[in-house]
Design a protein around this motif. Structure first.
Motif, PDB file in Angstrom:
ATOM      1  N   GLN A 132      29.140  46.920  16.393  1.00  0.00           N
ATOM      2  CA  GLN A 132      27.909  46.693  15.640  1.00  0.00           C
ATOM      3  C   GLN A 132      27.985  45.385  14.842  1.00  0.00           C
ATOM      4  N   VAL A 133      29.150  45.113  14.270  1.00  0.00           N
ATOM      5  CA  VAL A 133      29.329  43.880  13.497  1.00  0.00           C
ATOM      6  C   VAL A 133      29.163  42.660  14.419  1.00  0.00           C
ATOM      7  N   GLN A 134      29.706  42.799  15.628  1.00  0.00           N
ATOM      8  CA  GLN A 134      29.535  41.747  16.637  1.00  0.00           C
ATOM      9  C   GLN A 134      28.042  41.472  16.875  1.00  0.00           C
ATOM     10  N   LYS A 135      27.299  42.546  17.061  1.00  0.00           N
ATOM     11  CA  LYS A 135      25.849  42.431  17.288  1.00  0.00           C
ATOM     12  C   LYS A 135      25.166  41.741  16.107  1.00  0.00           C
ATOM     13  N   LEU A 136      25.582  42.143  14.906  1.00  0.00           N
ATOM     14  CA  LEU A 136      24.991  41.557  13.696  1.00  0.00           C
ATOM     15  C   LEU A 136      25.230  40.062  13.641  1.00  0.00           C
ATOM     16  N   GLN A 137      26.467  39.675  14.010  1.00  0.00           N
ATOM     17  CA  GLN A 137      26.828  38.261  13.983  1.00  0.00           C
ATOM     18  C   GLN A 137      25.936  37.459  14.934  1.00  0.00           C
ATOM     19  N   GLU A 138      25.723  38.034  16.115  1.00  0.00           N
ATOM     20  CA  GLU A 138      24.857  37.351  17.085  1.00  0.00           C
ATOM     21  C   GLU A 138      23.417  37.286  16.573  1.00  0.00           C
ATOM     22  N   ALA A 139      22.987  38.364  15.908  1.00  0.00           N
ATOM     23  CA  ALA A 139      21.600  38.421  15.404  1.00  0.00           C
ATOM     24  C   ALA A 139      21.351  37.358  14.334  1.00  0.00           C
ATOM     25  N   VAL A 140      22.372  37.062  13.527  1.00  0.00           N
ATOM     26  CA  VAL A 140      22.204  36.048  12.468  1.00  0.00           C
ATOM     27  C   VAL A 140      21.722  34.740  13.092  1.00  0.00           C
ATOM     28  N   LYS A 141      22.360  34.356  14.186  1.00  0.00           N
ATOM     29  CA  LYS A 141      21.979  33.115  14.881  1.00  0.00           C
ATOM     30  C   LYS A 141      20.586  33.234  15.490  1.00  0.00           C
ATOM     31  N   LYS A 142      20.424  34.351  16.230  1.00  0.00           N
ATOM     32  CA  LYS A 142      19.184  34.562  16.974  1.00  0.00           C
ATOM     33  C   LYS A 142      17.966  34.611  16.048  1.00  0.00           C
ATOM     34  N   ASN A 143      18.158  35.197  14.879  1.00  0.00           N
ATOM     35  CA  ASN A 143      17.020  35.439  13.989  1.00  0.00           C
ATOM     36  C   ASN A 143      16.681  34.267  13.073  1.00  0.00           C
ATOM     37  N   GLU A 144      17.411  33.183  13.237  1.00  0.00           N
ATOM     38  CA  GLU A 144      17.128  32.022  12.391  1.00  0.00           C
ATOM     39  C   GLU A 144      15.676  31.557  12.548  1.00  0.00           C
ATOM     40  N   LYS A 145      15.132  31.823  13.732  1.00  0.00           N
ATOM     41  CA  LYS A 145      13.740  31.414  14.005  1.00  0.00           C
ATOM     42  C   LYS A 145      12.729  32.145  13.120  1.00  0.00           C
ATOM     43  N   TYR A 146      13.157  33.264  12.536  1.00  0.00           N
ATOM     44  CA  TYR A 146      12.240  34.026  11.679  1.00  0.00           C
ATOM     45  C   TYR A 146      12.147  33.461  10.258  1.00  0.00           C
ATOM     46  N   LYS A 147      12.952  32.472   9.980  1.00  0.00           N
ATOM     47  CA  LYS A 147      12.956  31.891   8.635  1.00  0.00           C
ATOM     48  C   LYS A 147      11.547  31.454   8.204  1.00  0.00           C
ATOM     49  N   ILE A 148      11.146  31.892   7.024  1.00  0.00           N
ATOM     50  CA  ILE A 148       9.814  31.526   6.524  1.00  0.00           C
ATOM     51  C   ILE A 148       9.885  30.133   5.897  1.00  0.00           C
ATOM     52  N   ARG A 149       9.025  29.259   6.369  1.00  0.00           N
ATOM     53  CA  ARG A 149       9.076  27.873   5.896  1.00  0.00           C
ATOM     54  C   ARG A 149       8.274  27.660   4.617  1.00  0.00           C
ATOM     55  N   ALA A 150       7.227  28.466   4.423  1.00  0.00           N
ATOM     56  CA  ALA A 150       6.377  28.295   3.224  1.00  0.00           C
ATOM     57  C   ALA A 150       7.145  28.660   1.961  1.00  0.00           C
ATOM     58  N   ASP A 151       6.695  28.112   0.843  1.00  0.00           N
ATOM     59  CA  ASP A 151       7.257  28.543  -0.450  1.00  0.00           C
ATOM     60  C   ASP A 151       6.839  29.980  -0.704  1.00  0.00           C
ATOM     61  N   ILE A 152       7.754  30.739  -1.278  1.00  0.00           N
ATOM     62  CA  ILE A 152       7.434  32.143  -1.553  1.00  0.00           C
ATOM     63  C   ILE A 152       7.481  32.382  -3.057  1.00  0.00           C
TER      64      ILE A 152
END
Ligand SMILES: [Zn+2]
Length: 337
Positions: A132-152
């Motif tokens: 599961q930790v392996q999966k999480l590590q891969e997800a960190v990279k993969k999910n970078e695209k979800y980063k919100i660019r607007a100010d919050i």
């Protein structure tokens, strides 16, 4: 479907979803001269089409949108923010505990991976945990695209935003909030309360990497919401909920029943979270490992908070036991907490 009440109109946008969620819901809310979007669906063409269609059909242009407010940071609630803010610069509001996650803060996400590595070791998960930790590590990279660019902009308890009262309801996620329209007795509930399925209280670390007792928090948040005067809940998934009191009661009872079952298993000598998860969930242990572990760890927290169980560390793994079995039955958190 359009819901108009006393000068406020809610336009629900409901996009079909898989995995028993029924729909991804988000809401356009027009009150006086202001137009808000509450939650922002999934980052998909289908969601975007539903959103733009709902806007056009009701006579709104993207330029009319004044703000986006989110109940929590999960991907299926913030998906369209980047698309919208790339066309129109727009204020985005979320609880302060959601912001570093929506911003995909690198430091936090690597700390989070380490958090789960240690947690699964301490809970006796062995190889399944490492996987599961392996999966999480891969997800960190993969999910970078979800980063919100607007100010919050940060929200906190009792803030007012677009005529709605912010109410902190952590449990399903850290920083989960619901938005209450006190005048119209309407609640925008995110994933705090869903009609057709029970929400998961997913195990998470706080900003410093310390474990949050998510199920304990969730139970408290459910109780907090049961005191609100609400007629209609606009949930994050599935159908609208009318007079939610009875549903909240059922959800609390269900959590209590599970507690009792887990207590019995511990009484029967099953002592680690991992063994409990395998016993209780069988096949789901493999297919939904992280959710299953969240559920068991949450239940153990709850039982511990009620002094029904104790724990002891042996060779790096927590073992749970009942010191005085005679005191364990009867009172529940339903009455006590
Ligand atoms: Zn969620």
């Amino acid at each position: 479907m359009i819901i108009s009440k006393e000068g406020c109109t809610v336009y629900p946008i409901m996009v079909p979803a898989k995995y028993g969620l029924k729909t991804f819901n988000f809401y356009l809310v027009k009150e006086a001269e202001s137009l808000s979007l509450i939650d922002a669906g999934v980052d998909s063409e289908e969601c975007w089409e539903h959103f733009t269609k709902a806007m056009a059909e009701n006579g709104f242009a993207l330029q009319d949108l004044d703000r986006i407010i989110v109940t929590h940071y999960h991907e299926d609630h913030i998906g369209l923010i980047n698309r919208i803010s790339s066309i129109k610069e727009i204020p985005v509001y979320a609880h302060r505990n959601s912001i570093h996650r929506m911003k995909r803060d690198k430091e936090f996400f690597s700390l989070r991976v380490e958090f789960f590595r240690q947690l699964y070791q301490e809970m006796g998960c062995g190889a399944a945990g490492e996987q599961q930790v392996q999966k999480l590590q891969e997800a960190v990279k993969k999910n970078e695209k979800y980063k919100i660019r607007a100010d919050i902009m940060p929200l906190a308890e009792s803030d007012a935003i677009a005529g709605l009262q912010v109410i902190e309801t952590p449990g399903h996620s850290p920083g989960h909030v619901v938005f209450l329209d006190t005048q119209r007795r309407q609640l925008f509930g995110g994933d705090h309360l869903i009609g057709h399925i029970s929400s998961n209280a997913i195990v998470e670390p706080d900003e410093e990497g310390k474990r949050i007792r998510t199920l304990v928090e969730y139970v408290d948040s459910l109780k907090k919401c049961s005191t609100l005067d609400v007629e209609t809940v606009f949930p994050g998934h599935g159908d609208l909920i009318h007079s939610p009191g009875e549903l909240v009661k059922r959800r609390l009872e269900r959590i209590h029943r599970k507690s009792e079952n887990i207590l019995q298993s511990i009484e029967g000598g099953i002592s680690t979270a991992d063994q409990l998860a395998q016993t209780y969930y069988k096949n789901k242990y493999q297919s939904e490992f992280s959710l299953v572990m969240s559920e068991i760890i949450g239940q153990l927290d709850l039982l511990e908070s009620l002094n029904k169980i104790q724990k002891e560390r042996k060779e790096g793994v927590w073992h749970y036991y009942i010191e005085n079995p005679i005191l364990t039955t009867g009172d529940s958190f339903l009455a006590k907490r």
